[in-house]
Design an enzyme around this catalytic site. Structure first.
Site, mmCIF file in Angstrom:
data_model
loop_
_atom_site.group_PDB
_atom_site.id
_atom_site.type_symbol
_atom_site.label_atom_id
_atom_site.label_comp_id
_atom_site.label_asym_id
_atom_site.label_seq_id
_atom_site.Cartn_x
_atom_site.Cartn_y
_atom_site.Cartn_z
ATOM 1 N N GLY A 131 38.467 71.754 12.737
ATOM 2 C CA GLY A 131 37.958 72.485 13.884
ATOM 3 C C GLY A 131 38.210 73.967 13.698
ATOM 4 O O GLY A 131 39.098 74.369 12.932
ATOM 5 N N GLN A 159 39.448 82.542 16.049
ATOM 6 C CA GLN A 159 40.111 82.402 14.756
ATOM 7 C C GLN A 159 39.403 83.167 13.641
ATOM 8 O O GLN A 159 39.969 83.354 12.562
ATOM 9 C CB GLN A 159 40.233 80.931 14.366
ATOM 10 C CG GLN A 159 41.201 80.166 15.250
ATOM 11 C CD GLN A 159 41.294 78.737 14.800
ATOM 12 O OE1 GLN A 159 40.499 77.894 15.209
ATOM 13 N NE2 GLN A 159 42.258 78.465 13.926
ATOM 14 N N CYS A 204 47.311 74.248 12.196
ATOM 15 C CA CYS A 204 46.306 75.220 12.596
ATOM 16 C C CYS A 204 46.022 76.163 11.442
ATOM 17 O O CYS A 204 46.956 76.644 10.792
ATOM 18 C CB CYS A 204 46.805 75.999 13.810
ATOM 19 S SG CYS A 204 45.622 77.206 14.437
ATOM 20 N N LEU A 205 44.747 76.434 11.208
ATOM 21 C CA LEU A 205 44.366 77.340 10.137
ATOM 22 C C LEU A 205 44.887 78.754 10.381
ATOM 23 O O LEU A 205 45.050 79.522 9.431
ATOM 24 C CB LEU A 205 42.843 77.353 9.974
ATOM 25 C CG LEU A 205 42.220 76.011 9.569
ATOM 26 C CD1 LEU A 205 40.699 76.098 9.607
ATOM 27 C CD2 LEU A 205 42.712 75.578 8.198
ATOM 28 N N HIS A 262 42.614 71.106 21.095
ATOM 29 C CA HIS A 262 43.217 72.163 20.285
ATOM 30 C C HIS A 262 42.297 73.383 20.227
ATOM 31 O O HIS A 262 42.745 74.523 20.440
ATOM 32 C CB HIS A 262 43.493 71.618 18.872
ATOM 33 C CG HIS A 262 44.083 72.612 17.935
ATOM 34 N ND1 HIS A 262 45.404 72.551 17.550
ATOM 35 C CD2 HIS A 262 43.548 73.673 17.289
ATOM 36 C CE1 HIS A 262 45.650 73.552 16.707
ATOM 37 N NE2 HIS A 262 44.535 74.235 16.522
ATOM 38 N N GLU A 263 41.005 73.157 19.953
ATOM 39 C CA GLU A 263 40.067 74.279 19.823
ATOM 40 C C GLU A 263 39.811 74.955 21.172
ATOM 41 O O GLU A 263 39.706 76.183 21.239
ATOM 42 C CB GLU A 263 38.757 73.827 19.179
ATOM 43 C CG GLU A 263 38.897 73.275 17.773
ATOM 44 C CD GLU A 263 39.739 74.136 16.835
ATOM 45 O OE1 GLU A 263 39.707 75.380 16.948
ATOM 46 O OE2 GLU A 263 40.430 73.560 15.967
ATOM 47 N N HIS A 287 42.441 77.375 21.969
ATOM 48 C CA HIS A 287 42.237 78.670 21.308
ATOM 49 C C HIS A 287 41.392 79.597 22.174
ATOM 50 O O HIS A 287 41.632 80.806 22.205
ATOM 51 C CB HIS A 287 41.541 78.493 19.956
ATOM 52 C CG HIS A 287 42.466 78.231 18.821
ATOM 53 N ND1 HIS A 287 43.444 79.114 18.422
ATOM 54 C CD2 HIS A 287 42.557 77.174 17.981
ATOM 55 C CE1 HIS A 287 44.096 78.615 17.387
ATOM 56 N NE2 HIS A 287 43.584 77.432 17.101
#
Length: 164
Positions: free
Chosen positions: A46, A51, A91-92, A133-134, A137
């Protein structure tokens, strides 16, 4: 299409509440394509627009199942949730850290597609976790803010390589 740079914590854009998308233009379509390409290149499941440094309410999710494939959603909102699951997340934007995070097990998400058409999606298990999660963000929330525990996975990888 282009692979974009993934911003890392503590970049301030990750703490902003992202702005609602009101114009569904070719620029939005390019952003969605670039986000998907960036997510796949980074081997993520995701990615949210903040991000990649863009404070817009846009996400892409692909947990690798054939049923759903790539899901693009603009202005997503969780309209209902039930149940509970606790599981690991990474997480990226926060490399080398994972955490155990409590999430709803089943959710319904409403949003728009790349052309502004409204749609809803029901998700459970890992897909529900990825959406939550997304969407976090988009609200300036990182998994480390809500994790029950956080651990450094780079240390674990090094220990395995060293035979510990």
């Amino acid at each position: 299409m282009a692979i974009r740079i993934i911003v890392k914590d503590p970049d301030p854009v990750l703490r902003e509440v992202a702005k609602e998308v009101t114009k569904f233009t070719p620029n939005l379509h390019k952003l969605l394509k670039d986000m998907a390409e960036t997510m796949y290149d980074a081997e993520g499941v995701g990615l949210a627009a903040p991000q990649v440094g863009i404070s817009k309410r846009v996400i892409v999710v692909d947990i690798g199942d054939e049923e759903h494939g790539l899901i693009e959603m603009v202005n997503p909102v969780i309209v209902s949730s039930e149940g509970e699951q606790v599981g690991p997340e990474g997480c990226l934007s926060i490399p080398n850290l994972n955490g155990d995070v409590k999430r709803a097990d089943r959710i319904k998400v409403a949003g728009q597609d790349r052309n502004g058409n409204p749609f809803e999606l029901e998700a459970s298990g890992f897909l529900a976790r990825a959406f939550q999660h997304e969407i976090d963000h988009l609200n300036g929330v990182l998994f480390t803010d809500i994790a029950e525990s956080v651990y450094d996975i780079s240390q674990q990888s090094r220990r395995r390589k060293d035979g510990e």
